[in-house]
Design a protein around this motif. Structure first.
Motif, PDB file in Angstrom:
ATOM      1  N   VAL A   1       0.862  -1.177   0.000  1.00  0.00           N
ATOM      2  CA  VAL A   1       0.000   0.000   0.000  1.00  0.00           C
ATOM      3  C   VAL A   1       0.899   1.228   0.000  1.00  0.00           C
ATOM      4  O   VAL A   1       1.705   1.433   0.916  1.00  0.00           O
ATOM      5  CB  VAL A   1      -0.924   0.022   1.235  1.00  0.00           C
ATOM      6  CG1 VAL A   1      -1.782   1.290   1.237  1.00  0.00           C
ATOM      7  CG2 VAL A   1      -1.814  -1.220   1.259  1.00  0.00           C
TER       8      VAL A   1
ATOM      9  N   GLU B   1       0.693   7.312  -1.304  1.00  0.00           N
ATOM     10  CA  GLU B   1      -0.097   8.146  -2.214  1.00  0.00           C
ATOM     11  C   GLU B   1      -1.519   7.620  -2.412  1.00  0.00           C
ATOM     12  O   GLU B   1      -2.399   8.346  -2.879  1.00  0.00           O
ATOM     13  CB  GLU B   1       0.606   8.230  -3.572  1.00  0.00           C
ATOM     14  CG  GLU B   1       1.950   8.939  -3.553  1.00  0.00           C
ATOM     15  CD  GLU B   1       3.063   8.083  -2.958  1.00  0.00           C
ATOM     16  OE1 GLU B   1       2.892   6.828  -2.910  1.00  0.00           O
ATOM     17  OE2 GLU B   1       4.081   8.647  -2.518  1.00  0.00           O
ATOM     18  N   GLU B   2      -1.772   6.359  -2.049  1.00  0.00           N
ATOM     19  CA  GLU B   2      -3.100   5.764  -2.220  1.00  0.00           C
ATOM     20  C   GLU B   2      -4.090   6.204  -1.151  1.00  0.00           C
ATOM     21  O   GLU B   2      -5.299   6.101  -1.340  1.00  0.00           O
ATOM     22  CB  GLU B   2      -3.018   4.231  -2.149  1.00  0.00           C
ATOM     23  CG  GLU B   2      -2.336   3.543  -3.283  1.00  0.00           C
ATOM     24  CD  GLU B   2      -2.382   2.040  -3.080  1.00  0.00           C
ATOM     25  OE1 GLU B   2      -3.514   1.497  -3.014  1.00  0.00           O
ATOM     26  OE2 GLU B   2      -1.319   1.420  -2.977  1.00  0.00           O
TER      27      GLU B   2
ATOM     28  N   CYS C   1      -9.986   8.050   2.176  1.00  0.00           N
ATOM     29  CA  CYS C   1      -9.501   6.703   1.925  1.00  0.00           C
ATOM     30  C   CYS C   1      -8.427   6.406   2.978  1.00  0.00           C
ATOM     31  O   CYS C   1      -7.434   7.132   3.065  1.00  0.00           O
ATOM     32  CB  CYS C   1      -8.915   6.575   0.518  1.00  0.00           C
ATOM     33  SG  CYS C   1      -8.341   4.889   0.120  1.00  0.00           S
TER      34      CYS C   1
ATOM     35  N   THR D   1      -7.069  -1.059   1.993  1.00  0.00           N
ATOM     36  CA  THR D   1      -7.617   0.292   2.034  1.00  0.00           C
ATOM     37  C   THR D   1      -9.140   0.255   1.951  1.00  0.00           C
ATOM     38  O   THR D   1      -9.731  -0.729   1.493  1.00  0.00           O
ATOM     39  CB  THR D   1      -7.079   1.148   0.870  1.00  0.00           C
ATOM     40  OG1 THR D   1      -7.574   0.627  -0.378  1.00  0.00           O
ATOM     41  CG2 THR D   1      -5.563   1.151   0.853  1.00  0.00           C
TER      42      THR D   1
ATOM     43  N   ARG E   1     -12.438   3.258   1.163  1.00  0.00           N
ATOM     44  CA  ARG E   1     -12.934   4.626   0.980  1.00  0.00           C
ATOM     45  C   ARG E   1     -14.343   4.736   1.530  1.00  0.00           C
ATOM     46  O   ARG E   1     -15.188   3.885   1.263  1.00  0.00           O
ATOM     47  CB  ARG E   1     -12.925   5.022  -0.505  1.00  0.00           C
ATOM     48  CG  ARG E   1     -13.437   6.453  -0.741  1.00  0.00           C
ATOM     49  CD  ARG E   1     -13.202   6.900  -2.167  1.00  0.00           C
ATOM     50  NE  ARG E   1     -11.775   7.020  -2.469  1.00  0.00           N
ATOM     51  CZ  ARG E   1     -11.029   8.070  -2.126  1.00  0.00           C
ATOM     52  NH1 ARG E   1     -11.578   9.102  -1.486  1.00  0.00           N
ATOM     53  NH2 ARG E   1      -9.750   8.111  -2.451  1.00  0.00           N
TER      54      ARG E   1
END
Length: 397
Positions: A296, A299-300, A349, A356, A358
């Protein structure tokens, strides 16, 4: 010597989000268990295989984790504005206790599909193909949940290509909206503060004072900064669950947070309210390796969150805690919002141990206070087994 035979009770074993549990129609339960009380609790404990001093639930349907030791009871809604009444029980693994104080956000995604398949939604509302909006009354917290269930050929669609971190296989997407998720009568922040200085014993944190955001949204939740406890926010389960001292530290923190939130009158009462409140620690985004091995990237995500449920670090994220995360992230000044970079936002997120997620939230000012109109997220649900569970006859009262 005579023996009481087992009885069988119609039930469905379902996954909803990253949890699974045993689902019942209220009318299918033995008469003594159709009303709240010791008979109902005893039945659900036996069905799940609790209390189990070995903490394995070998002699029941439970999976020996907080995510898999759950029961749901559904019935036609008494309210004309809702389709189904949904009651959730969190079954303790090693003690004879069923906690009815909160909801399971993950299993909420399975309520609509179960209700449709079991005749709890008017068949005239179900199209040959399309989506059915199921309005659910969450009886534990007295809130409305709206689930949008996909239909194919007149049946609930369970298979699909929607992927959810923490769940191995893809399935059909089920969007879920938690309406006005503030607990009770709208006290989003029970102390009136976005951030409190929480007094805790010195064994929790040096100096005995810890910054915390205490919020009632989805489920009462205590948010603290990971760094204040010596963590990074990238921890996986074993880092916490394999450390008895850490678990005791978090339980002590939870008890003092519950007291400050007005959920208990003395810290000694926290043990009888295991399901609520939750404790979570947050941190700014950072790259990490999820439990699946997935990388992960920082930036995600907008922030990192790790949460504990029933005394252990959760393998992914409780749905109700995700509601609390979304609500807190949408309000500038909370610890969750600050970890995500500050400013108002309508979605976030976050990174959790399995990957992850959201979530979206609509928050607005109401005078000097904040209110959250709804929190939305997508989950999936699937029937794993249906038929009957069996329990010794004396358990049914």
């Amino acid at each position: 010597m005579s023996h009481t035979p087992q009885i069988r009770i119609a039930a469905t074993y379902m996954r909803g989000g990253t949890s699974k549990g045993v689902f019942f129609r209220l009318a299918d339960l033995p008469p003594a268990a159709q009303v709240p009380g010791p008979a109902r609790d005893a039945l659900l404990l036996r069905v799940l295989g609790s209390p189990d001093p070995y903490q394995k639930q070998v002699d029941g349907m439970g999976g020996a984790t907080s995510s898999t030791s759950k029961a749901v009871i559904l019935s036609p809604s008494a309210s004309p504005d809702h389709d189904v009444d949904y009651l959730f029980g969190q079954v303790s693994i090693d003690t004879p206790f069923v906690d009815w104080s909160g909801n399971c956000g993950n299993l909420s995604a399975a309520v609509g599909p179960f209700a449709i398949a079991n005749g709890l939604v008017d068949p005239a509302r179900i199209p040959a193909d399309g989506v059915v909006e199921v309005r659910i009354w969450q009886a534990n917290i007295e809130k409305t949940i709206v689930s949008r269930v996909p239909i194919t050929n007149g049946q609930v669609q369970e298979t699909g290509d929607f992927e959810l971190d923490g769940v191995t296989f893809p399935a059909a997407e089920v969007p879920v909206a938690f309406m006005n998720p503030a607990d009770g009568e709208g006290a989003l922040f029970p102390t009136g503060n976005l951030v409190d200085e929480l007094e805790v014993p010195a064994e929790v944190v040096a100096g005995g004072r810890l910054k915390a955001t205490l919020i009632n949204a989805g489920i009462p939740t205590i948010f603290v900064n990971a760094a204040d406890l010596g963590y990074t926010g990238t921890e996986l389960q074993e880092a916490i669950n394999g450390d008895p001292a850490a678990l005791l530290r978090f339980e002590t923190l939870r008890a003092h947070g519950a007291l400050r939130m007005g959920l208990i009158k003395d810290v000694s009462e926290a043990g009888s309210r295991q399901h609520t409140p939750k404790v979570a620690f947050v941190a700014p985004p950072s790259g990490y390796t999820a439990s699946s091995g997935r990388q992960v990237a920082a930036e995600e995500i907008d922030l990192l969150v790790r949460a504990l449920s029933m005394g252990k670090l959760h393998h992914a994220m409780m749905g109700t805690a995700a509601v609390a995360i979304a609500a807190a992230a949408a309000i500038p000044g909370t610890l969750v919002n600050l970890a995500a970079g500050g400013a108002e936002r309508d979605s976030v997120c976050f990174g959790h141990p399995s990957g992850t997620l959201r979530v979206g939230a609509k928050a607005s000012r109401a005078g000097d206070d904040w209110q959250v109109e709804q929190v939305t997220m997508s989950r999936s649900a699937r029937v794993l087994m249906e038929g009957w569970v069996r329990v010794p006859g004396e358990v049914a009262g």
